[in-house]
Structure formats: C-alpha cells, structure tokens
Scaffold this motif. Structure first.
Motif, short mmCIF file in Angstrom:
data_model
loop_
_atom_site.label_atom_id
_atom_site.label_comp_id
_atom_site.label_asym_id
_atom_site.label_seq_id
_atom_site.Cartn_x
_atom_site.Cartn_y
_atom_site.Cartn_z
N THR A 1 1.47 71.53 4.29
CA THR A 1 0.11 71.78 4.74
C THR A 1 -0.68 70.49 4.63
OG1 THR A 1 0.20 74.09 4.07
CG2 THR A 1 -1.98 73.13 4.36
N ARG A 2 -1.29 70.09 5.73
CA ARG A 2 -1.91 68.78 5.77
C ARG A 2 -3.44 68.83 5.76
NH1 ARG A 2 0.56 66.03 10.80
NH2 ARG A 2 -0.47 64.22 9.90
N ALA A 3 -3.97 69.99 6.10
CA ALA A 3 -5.43 70.09 6.11
C ALA A 3 -5.86 71.45 5.60
CB ALA A 3 -5.97 69.88 7.52
N LEU A 4 -6.90 71.43 4.76
CA LEU A 4 -7.44 72.67 4.22
C LEU A 4 -8.94 72.70 4.49
CD1 LEU A 4 -7.23 75.24 2.46
CD2 LEU A 4 -7.54 73.77 0.45
N VAL A 5 -9.35 73.76 5.16
CA VAL A 5 -10.77 73.94 5.46
C VAL A 5 -11.25 75.18 4.71
CG1 VAL A 5 -12.50 74.37 7.28
CG2 VAL A 5 -10.47 72.98 7.78
N LEU A 6 -12.28 75.04 3.91
CA LEU A 6 -12.82 76.19 3.19
C LEU A 6 -14.19 76.57 3.75
CD1 LEU A 6 -11.99 75.37 -0.55
CD2 LEU A 6 -10.69 76.75 1.08
N SER A 7 -14.41 77.86 3.83
CA SER A 7 -15.72 78.32 4.29
C SER A 7 -16.10 79.59 3.55
CB SER A 7 -15.70 78.50 5.81
OG SER A 7 -15.62 79.85 6.14
N PRO A 8 -17.39 79.92 3.48
CA PRO A 8 -17.82 80.97 2.57
C PRO A 8 -17.54 82.41 3.01
CG PRO A 8 -19.72 79.98 3.65
CD PRO A 8 -18.53 79.19 4.06
N THR A 9 -17.41 82.68 4.27
CA THR A 9 -17.20 84.08 4.66
C THR A 9 -15.97 84.24 5.55
OG1 THR A 9 -18.55 84.00 6.69
CG2 THR A 9 -19.70 84.53 4.62
N ARG A 10 -15.46 85.44 5.55
CA ARG A 10 -14.29 85.76 6.36
C ARG A 10 -14.57 85.54 7.84
NH1 ARG A 10 -13.56 91.56 3.35
NH2 ARG A 10 -13.14 90.71 1.28
N GLU A 11 -15.76 85.96 8.24
CA GLU A 11 -16.12 85.84 9.66
C GLU A 11 -16.13 84.37 10.10
OE1 GLU A 11 -17.55 87.92 7.56
OE2 GLU A 11 -17.03 89.82 8.52
#
Ligand code: AMP
Length: 440
Positions: free
Chosen positions: A79-89
C-alpha cells in the motif's frame, strides 16, 4: 491575471487525458498552487474554501507520483498511499473521485470504513492495494487484526485536516501514524478551515511543509449568500415549512444539532408531503448511503442532517443550506454552508437564530469579519405561528412543482432549464472562471 492550464503543472499525459475527459478546462487556484509543490515532493498544508477542488488538488499529483514510480518492483504489492477522512460518506466520495482520475492508470484503490461488512476490506488490504481511503475507526480495527501493511506508504493525506486533528480523532491518528514509515513519505493536509491551535499540532506530522492558502482563512466561498432569521425554538418548524413553500428552495440541506432533532424535523416535513430524508450516525450505513443517493438523484428535495454531513460532501446543485439549529462553532458554520455554492455555482445559507445563539453568531461574524444579513420573512408571523404547522399567510407561489409529478417515483426536479439560466440536460458545467489573486 494569467490563467494557468493543467499542462503546465507537471502532470503526465495519462492524467491530462483524464482531466480532458472529466471536462475540467482550467485548474482551480488551490490546484494550481498545490499540484506542482506536491509533485516536487513537498509536505503540504492546503487551505482553500469549500467546494473549490481540494480533492483533485491532492489526488492528481499523488496519482502522478505513484504512477511514475510504479515500475519499481520494491513497491509492488504494497500500500503506497493512505488517505484519511472523517466520515464514511466522504470516504466514498473521495474514492469516486480517485477512481475517476485514475481510470487510465493501473493503480488499485480500496475503501475502509465502518458500518459495512469488513471482509472485502480485509481482503483488499491483504492483497496490497496501492491506495487506501479510510475512516480512522475501522482502519484501526483492521490494523489491529494485522490486515494492513503500511511499511511502504509514500503518501499520507488528511482530508478535512482540522477535524482529523481535533480531540475526537487525534489519538487514533497518532496511532495510525506510528505504523507508517518515518522517512520517505509525503504528508498532505487539506481543509477549508485550520485554526491556529490545530496548525501548531501539524508540526507533529509534517516535515518542512509548504503552505498554500487560497482566499481568507475561515471564510466561506464568495458564492454563498448568507442571511439569518431570528426565530424562537417553538416556531422553527413552521418557519422551515413556510420557507419551503418557495420553489426556489430547490435542493435543501437542513442541519440540526442532534440526531433526534434530525429525525423529528424530517418527520414533520414528510408529514407535509415534502420529499425528505435524514442522515445521521444512528442510522445504518445502508440508510445513510440511500439518503445521500436519493438526495443526489433529486428524489428527495430536503436532506436533514447532523454535522456528519457538514464536511466535504459534494452534492451538485444544493441551492440552500438551512441551519435549523445554529452550529456550535464557527468552523462548523463555514463547513456547513460550504455544501452550497460549490464549483462557482450560487448558493444560499439561511440560519435560524434563537436568543441562545447570539453569542456564537457574534463569534462567527467576527471570524468572517462581516455581519450576516438579518432578514425578515415576508408573510410569516412568528408569534402566531408557533402552534400551527401552516403559516398564516401562504399566498406564495404554489408548491405544485414539488408535489409528486407524473412518471411515478421519478425525480421531483423539473428540467433544470425551466429555471432559466442554467442550460438544461446533461451535467451542469463547472466553471471556476478567472483565477482569484491568492493569499500567498
Ligand atoms: P471539492 O472541493 O474537491 O469537493 O470539489 C468541488 C467540485 O469541483 C467537485 O464536484 C469537482 O468535480 C469540481 N472540480 C474540481 N476541480 C475542478 C476544475 N479544475 N474545474 C472544474 N471543476 C472542478
């Protein structure tokens, strides 16, 4: 002022082709500023108003870099990139964007978020997808089960960065970051708001970051017109119904403070035969996804939501945001009203203000350095309305357009062109127009 083109930003032919197909003619200011810096390998803090193309601003250069180095065998299967965001949507939405932009590339993308079966997510993580887009909670679960190998991460992105670094998420973010390589990764933080306090925290995660700031910090997009109505709690529902008699309120996102409040308001509107859905964290992921999709498709005119929908959600054509309950702080206000007026379209934000909200309102106004227009509602008598569900004077335009039209179960929305102005048929064209002079 000169308008830059995508060709000059350092993106390769595959992505340029995609951009042409997607129909973007020029980069937005945040894209113009951020893309070259990311391709050069910098850590970056990107701040720009809601709805101005932040997702593409980090996705395009990230894909470009991943693509360039893709032939390196040591990177294969990791896995080369990880994007985190606060909601499932928001995870789903970013995934849609990434998939569209990556369609001529051979990169694999997976999503990880709660409320749905985890088996496929585990499988994807184990198989080694190139790019993972996730909410922190479920990701932590799966990391705990040993499903994720993040030793090869080259990009770490925090979308809605100030939310991700606030008290609620910060402990998880720290734990996740511990599992990423210390060196050789690029960290990108994007948000429409970033308080000075949170900005200090970013030092923990970034190495010599560049900062790109478009427009004034904590300002909503200029395309959102704002007004407030002073109204006691007891009259809010009738005021909302009264406002909805106006067909210009065409696609309306209503924010309440609580989940219960969202259900209650949605129920009241549904009783009045206004196509409405509700979205909040007590609903199942299925229900949430369905509510959002129906709203996007125009099957429901009103979506009643808690702050879960305040951030990032990009629904084309939301004409109005209504703060049924005023938000608890200025950042939330900016994000909420940023659901309209996106991609240079016009939008309106209406806030209901009770006597208890005056303090918060003043803080919001101070942050934005402008006062919000106090508007009197015509044909609505606040004192007489509190117990009746219908406003005393409903001589306004008929509501027939929103009553169930022919063609059973189809969209309530008439042809766009009926509204005049916007060309009908097909997707509305996005045009950000001329580059505004930027903050930096
Ligand atoms: P975002 O702020 O990333 O949610 O993007 C807001 C909207 O603008 C999305 O619907 C994008 O598809 C659209 N968009 C992003 N970049 C551009 C561009 N360069 N030209 C036109 N539309 C764009």
């Amino acid at each position: 002022i000169e308008v830059m083109s995508f060709e000059t930003l350092g993106l390769g032919p595959n992505l340029l082709r995609t951009i042409g197909e997607v129909g973007y003619s020029d980069p937005t200011p945040i894209q113009e500023a951020a893309i070259p810096l990311i391709i050069e390998g910098n850590d970056l803090i990107g701040i720009a108003q809601t709805g101005t193309g932040k997702t593409a601003a980090f996705t395009l250069p990230m894909l470009e870099t991943l693509e360039r180095l893709t032939s390196d065998p040591s990177r294969r299967g990791k896995t080369r990139a990880l994007v985190l965001s606060p909601t499932r949507e928001l995870v789903v939405q970013i995934h849609d964007n990434v998939s569209a932009y990556a369609r001529h590339l051979s990169l694999k993308v997976a999503t990880v978020y709660g409320g749905v079966n985890e088996a496929p997510q585990k499988k994807a993580l184990r198989a080694g997808v190139d790019l993972v887009i996730a909410t922190p909670g479920r990701l932590m679960d799966l990391m705990g089960q040993g499903c994720a190998d993040f030793s090869g991460i080259e990009f770490f992105v925090l979308d809605e960065a100030d939310r991700m670094l606030d008290m609620g998420f910060l402990p998880n973010i720290r734990k996740i970051v511990k599992n990423l390589p210390k060196k050789g990764k690029q960290t990108l933080l994007f948000s429409a708001t970033l308080s000075r306090d949170i900005e200090k925290l970013t030092k923990e995660f970034l190495y010599r970051p560049k900062t790109v700031e478009i427009g004034k910090r904590s300002n909503p997009a200029d395309t959102v017109r704002q007004c407030i109505h002073e109204v006691p709690n007891s009259s809010k529902v009738s005021l909302l119904k009264h406002l909805l008699e106006d067909n210009d309120l065409y696609s309306v996102l209503v924010f309440t403070r609580t989940k219960h409040g969202a259900d209650r308001v949605a129920g009241q509107l549904a009783k009045s035969k206004i196509p409405t859905a509700a979205i909040h964290s007590n609903r199942s992921q299925n229900q949430r996804a369905r509510a959002l999709q129906d709203f996007k498709d125009g099957k429901t005119r009103v979506l009643v939501a808690t702050d879960i929908a305040a951030r990032g959600i990009d629904v084309e054509g939301i004409t109005h945001v209504i703060n049924f309950d005023f938000p608890p702080n200025a950042e939330d206000y900016i994000h909420r009203i940023g659901r309209t007026g996106r991609a240079n379209s016009a939008g309106e934000a209406i806030s209901f203000i009770t006597s208890e909200d005056q303090g918060t309102l003043r803080i919001v106004e101070r942050k934005m350095r402008k006062s919000i227009y106090r508007k009197r509602v015509t044909g609505f008598n606040i004192s007489r309305s509190s117990n009746s569900s219908r406003s005393p004077n409903s001589s306004r335009s008929s509501n027939s357009r929103h009553k169930k039209g022919g063609g059973g179960g189809s969209s309530f929305r008439p042809n766009q062109s009926a509204k005049g102005g916007k060309s009908g048929g097909g997707k509305q064209r996005r045009n950000f127009g001329q580059r505004r002079s930027s903050g930096k």
